[in-house]
Design a protein around this motif. Structure first.
Motif, PDB file in Angstrom:
ATOM      1  N   THR A  95      31.559  17.895  41.681  1.00  0.00           N
ATOM      2  CA  THR A  95      30.439  17.323  40.936  1.00  0.00           C
ATOM      3  C   THR A  95      29.454  16.665  41.886  1.00  0.00           C
ATOM      4  OG1 THR A  95      31.927  16.947  39.088  1.00  0.00           O
ATOM      5  CG2 THR A  95      29.862  15.741  39.056  1.00  0.00           C
ATOM      6  N   PRO A  96      28.187  16.954  41.829  1.00  0.00           N
ATOM      7  CA  PRO A  96      27.530  17.921  40.952  1.00  0.00           C
ATOM      8  C   PRO A  96      27.668  19.343  41.505  1.00  0.00           C
ATOM      9  CG  PRO A  96      25.869  16.839  42.292  1.00  0.00           C
ATOM     10  CD  PRO A  96      27.205  16.223  42.649  1.00  0.00           C
ATOM     11  N   SER A  97      27.985  20.242  40.645  1.00  0.00           N
ATOM     12  CA  SER A  97      28.264  21.616  41.039  1.00  0.00           C
ATOM     13  C   SER A  97      27.005  22.314  41.557  1.00  0.00           C
ATOM     14  CB  SER A  97      28.816  22.385  39.836  1.00  0.00           C
ATOM     15  OG  SER A  97      29.037  23.719  40.167  1.00  0.00           O
ATOM     16  N   ARG A  98      27.173  23.047  42.661  1.00  0.00           N
ATOM     17  CA  ARG A  98      26.074  23.849  43.190  1.00  0.00           C
ATOM     18  C   ARG A  98      26.377  25.330  43.082  1.00  0.00           C
ATOM     19  NH1 ARG A  98      25.161  21.234  48.960  1.00  0.00           N
ATOM     20  NH2 ARG A  98      27.304  21.929  49.040  1.00  0.00           N
ATOM     21  N   LEU A  99      27.563  25.663  42.606  1.00  0.00           N
ATOM     22  CA  LEU A  99      28.002  27.047  42.539  1.00  0.00           C
ATOM     23  C   LEU A  99      28.797  27.245  41.268  1.00  0.00           C
ATOM     24  CD1 LEU A  99      28.198  29.707  44.213  1.00  0.00           C
ATOM     25  CD2 LEU A  99      30.335  28.827  45.116  1.00  0.00           C
ATOM     26  N   MET A 100      28.458  28.261  40.500  1.00  0.00           N
ATOM     27  CA  MET A 100      29.194  28.546  39.267  1.00  0.00           C
ATOM     28  C   MET A 100      30.150  29.705  39.479  1.00  0.00           C
ATOM     29  SD  MET A 100      26.713  28.154  36.022  1.00  0.00           S
ATOM     30  CE  MET A 100      28.038  28.794  35.035  1.00  0.00           C
ATOM     31  N   MET A 101      31.302  29.603  38.857  1.00  0.00           N
ATOM     32  CA  MET A 101      32.290  30.666  38.939  1.00  0.00           C
ATOM     33  C   MET A 101      31.974  31.761  37.932  1.00  0.00           C
ATOM     34  SD  MET A 101      36.372  30.538  38.308  1.00  0.00           S
ATOM     35  CE  MET A 101      36.529  29.104  39.286  1.00  0.00           C
ATOM     36  N   GLY A 102      31.729  31.374  36.712  1.00  0.00           N
ATOM     37  CA  GLY A 102      31.454  32.343  35.668  1.00  0.00           C
ATOM     38  C   GLY A 102      32.709  33.020  35.151  1.00  0.00           C
ATOM     39  N   ASP A 103      32.515  33.889  34.185  1.00  0.00           N
ATOM     40  CA  ASP A 103      33.639  34.577  33.545  1.00  0.00           C
ATOM     41  C   ASP A 103      34.388  35.483  34.502  1.00  0.00           C
ATOM     42  OD1 ASP A 103      32.914  33.308  31.258  1.00  0.00           O
ATOM     43  OD2 ASP A 103      32.112  35.073  30.249  1.00  0.00           O
ATOM     44  N   ALA A 104      33.666  36.166  35.363  1.00  0.00           N
ATOM     45  CA  ALA A 104      34.318  37.119  36.271  1.00  0.00           C
ATOM     46  C   ALA A 104      35.292  36.407  37.200  1.00  0.00           C
ATOM     47  CB  ALA A 104      33.275  37.884  37.079  1.00  0.00           C
ATOM     48  N   GLY A 105      34.918  35.261  37.732  1.00  0.00           N
ATOM     49  CA  GLY A 105      35.795  34.530  38.641  1.00  0.00           C
ATOM     50  C   GLY A 105      36.974  33.896  37.937  1.00  0.00           C
ATOM     51  N   SER A 106      36.723  33.284  36.781  1.00  0.00           N
ATOM     52  CA  SER A 106      37.819  32.612  36.079  1.00  0.00           C
ATOM     53  C   SER A 106      38.817  33.618  35.523  1.00  0.00           C
ATOM     54  CB  SER A 106      37.279  31.719  34.959  1.00  0.00           C
ATOM     55  OG  SER A 106      36.538  32.469  34.029  1.00  0.00           O
ATOM     56  N   ARG A 107      38.341  34.735  35.062  1.00  0.00           N
ATOM     57  CA  ARG A 107      39.276  35.762  34.574  1.00  0.00           C
ATOM     58  C   ARG A 107      40.052  36.386  35.736  1.00  0.00           C
ATOM     59  NH1 ARG A 107      38.053  37.168  29.049  1.00  0.00           N
ATOM     60  NH2 ARG A 107      36.123  36.133  28.482  1.00  0.00           N
ATOM     61  N   ALA A 108      39.414  36.528  36.887  1.00  0.00           N
ATOM     62  CA  ALA A 108      40.117  37.047  38.067  1.00  0.00           C
ATOM     63  C   ALA A 108      41.239  36.102  38.477  1.00  0.00           C
ATOM     64  CB  ALA A 108      39.138  37.255  39.215  1.00  0.00           C
ATOM     65  N   MET A 109      40.991  34.796  38.391  1.00  0.00           N
ATOM     66  CA  MET A 109      42.045  33.832  38.706  1.00  0.00           C
ATOM     67  C   MET A 109      43.209  33.978  37.728  1.00  0.00           C
ATOM     68  SD  MET A 109      40.194  30.320  40.007  1.00  0.00           S
ATOM     69  CE  MET A 109      39.790  29.808  38.376  1.00  0.00           C
ATOM     70  N   GLY A 110      42.910  34.150  36.458  1.00  0.00           N
ATOM     71  CA  GLY A 110      43.964  34.320  35.462  1.00  0.00           C
ATOM     72  C   GLY A 110      44.787  35.570  35.691  1.00  0.00           C
ATOM     73  N   ILE A 111      44.114  36.655  36.028  1.00  0.00           N
ATOM     74  CA  ILE A 111      44.827  37.901  36.315  1.00  0.00           C
ATOM     75  C   ILE A 111      45.702  37.738  37.550  1.00  0.00           C
ATOM     76  CG2 ILE A 111      44.502  40.294  37.086  1.00  0.00           C
ATOM     77  CD1 ILE A 111      42.029  40.356  35.218  1.00  0.00           C
ATOM     78  N   PHE A 112      45.184  37.069  38.572  1.00  0.00           N
ATOM     79  CA  PHE A 112      45.959  36.875  39.791  1.00  0.00           C
ATOM     80  C   PHE A 112      47.181  35.995  39.531  1.00  0.00           C
ATOM     81  CE2 PHE A 112      47.066  35.260  43.964  1.00  0.00           C
ATOM     82  CZ  PHE A 112      47.070  36.432  44.699  1.00  0.00           C
ATOM     83  N   ILE A 113      47.028  34.934  38.738  1.00  0.00           N
ATOM     84  CA  ILE A 113      48.183  34.102  38.381  1.00  0.00           C
ATOM     85  C   ILE A 113      49.224  34.951  37.657  1.00  0.00           C
ATOM     86  CG2 ILE A 113      48.981  32.222  36.896  1.00  0.00           C
ATOM     87  CD1 ILE A 113      46.341  30.792  37.503  1.00  0.00           C
ATOM     88  N   SER A 114      48.773  35.782  36.738  1.00  0.00           N
ATOM     89  CA  SER A 114      49.696  36.649  35.990  1.00  0.00           C
ATOM     90  C   SER A 114      50.457  37.576  36.919  1.00  0.00           C
ATOM     91  CB  SER A 114      48.932  37.470  34.951  1.00  0.00           C
ATOM     92  OG  SER A 114      48.269  36.634  34.051  1.00  0.00           O
ATOM     93  N   LEU A 115      49.735  38.200  37.844  1.00  0.00           N
ATOM     94  CA  LEU A 115      50.392  39.095  38.795  1.00  0.00           C
ATOM     95  C   LEU A 115      51.373  38.340  39.688  1.00  0.00           C
ATOM     96  CD1 LEU A 115      47.394  41.341  39.880  1.00  0.00           C
ATOM     97  CD2 LEU A 115      49.352  42.000  38.472  1.00  0.00           C
ATOM     98  N   ALA A 116      50.990  37.155  40.121  1.00  0.00           N
ATOM     99  CA  ALA A 116      51.863  36.369  40.994  1.00  0.00           C
ATOM    100  C   ALA A 116      53.137  35.952  40.262  1.00  0.00           C
ATOM    101  CB  ALA A 116      51.119  35.137  41.512  1.00  0.00           C
ATOM    102  N   VAL A 117      53.008  35.572  38.997  1.00  0.00           N
ATOM    103  CA  VAL A 117      54.194  35.208  38.215  1.00  0.00           C
ATOM    104  C   VAL A 117      55.084  36.426  38.021  1.00  0.00           C
ATOM    105  CG1 VAL A 117      54.992  34.473  35.932  1.00  0.00           C
ATOM    106  CG2 VAL A 117      53.184  33.205  37.074  1.00  0.00           C
ATOM    107  N   LEU A 118      54.494  37.574  37.726  1.00  0.00           N
ATOM    108  CA  LEU A 118      55.289  38.795  37.559  1.00  0.00           C
ATOM    109  C   LEU A 118      56.007  39.170  38.847  1.00  0.00           C
ATOM    110  CD1 LEU A 118      52.953  40.974  35.328  1.00  0.00           C
ATOM    111  CD2 LEU A 118      55.112  39.902  34.674  1.00  0.00           C
ATOM    112  N   LYS A 119      55.363  38.940  39.994  1.00  0.00           N
ATOM    113  CA  LYS A 119      55.972  39.256  41.285  1.00  0.00           C
ATOM    114  C   LYS A 119      57.169  38.360  41.597  1.00  0.00           C
ATOM    115  CE  LYS A 119      53.491  42.245  43.726  1.00  0.00           C
ATOM    116  NZ  LYS A 119      54.074  43.414  44.325  1.00  0.00           N
ATOM    117  N   THR A 120      57.255  37.178  40.954  1.00  0.00           N
ATOM    118  CA  THR A 120      58.411  36.311  41.178  1.00  0.00           C
ATOM    119  C   THR A 120      59.667  36.884  40.543  1.00  0.00           C
ATOM    120  OG1 THR A 120      58.092  34.962  39.188  1.00  0.00           O
ATOM    121  CG2 THR A 120      56.995  34.210  41.210  1.00  0.00           C
TER     122      THR A 120
END
Length: 158
Positions: free
Chosen positions: A57-82
């Motif tokens: 804060t104050p943010s100078r860069l936005m992640m947006g939907d593409a970045g936040s969804r990519a993080m979610g997919i990566f978490i899912s893959l990482a959990v599956l890999k465990t």
């Protein structure tokens, strides 16, 4: 989708994702994962740290939907890999974003108003109804996630 729902406060989704991914990395190390994937997890964490450098804060860069969804997919893959697909290391992300989906589903399909007085996602509720600042929201959610992560690692060790 829950990481996308949690991307409403500067740094919240990225911070919770880092804690979650570091927990998954530790679990991989405890279990002796011999693949290269734990190093990819660390690389992803470093990339999110670079993003958070400019998203404080104050943010100078936005992640947006593409970045936040990519993080979610990566978490899912990482959990599956465990090898434990029901490992709930991302519990705060799931609750923050997932309860909003539950609220809408219950309201739309069953006409149940169980969360009528709760603003969703939860980070909006604590900011608007309880009065937490953005910084308090990020730090308190992160502290809760760290406690959950430590408990998860402890349960894996035992």
């Amino acid at each position: 989708n829950v990481t996308n729902c949690s991307d409403g406060v500067d740094g919240l989704s990225g911070t919770l994702t880092i804690i979650t991914l570091v927990t998954i990395y530790v679990i991989d190390q405890i279990r002796g994962n011999e693949t290269q994937f734990p190093y990819i997890i660390l690389l992803f964490v470093v990339c999110i740290l670079g993003y958070l450098w400019y998203n404080a804060t104050p943010s100078r860069l936005m992640m947006g939907d593409a970045g936040s969804r990519a993080m979610g997919i990566f978490i899912s893959l990482a959990v599956l890999k465990t090898g434990s697909p029901f490992l709930l290391v991302a519990l705060i992300l799931i609750l923050d974003g997932g309860l909003g989906l539950v609220k809408v589903a219950l309201l739309r399909f069953l006409k149940i108003h169980i969360f009528a007085n709760t603003t969703m996602p939860l980070h909006d509720h604590v900011r608007k109804k309880i009065g937490w600042s953005n910084t308090q929201t990020v730090f308190r959610f992160a502290i809760i996630q760290i406690v959950i992560s430590i408990a998860t690692v402890y349960m894996i060790i035992i």
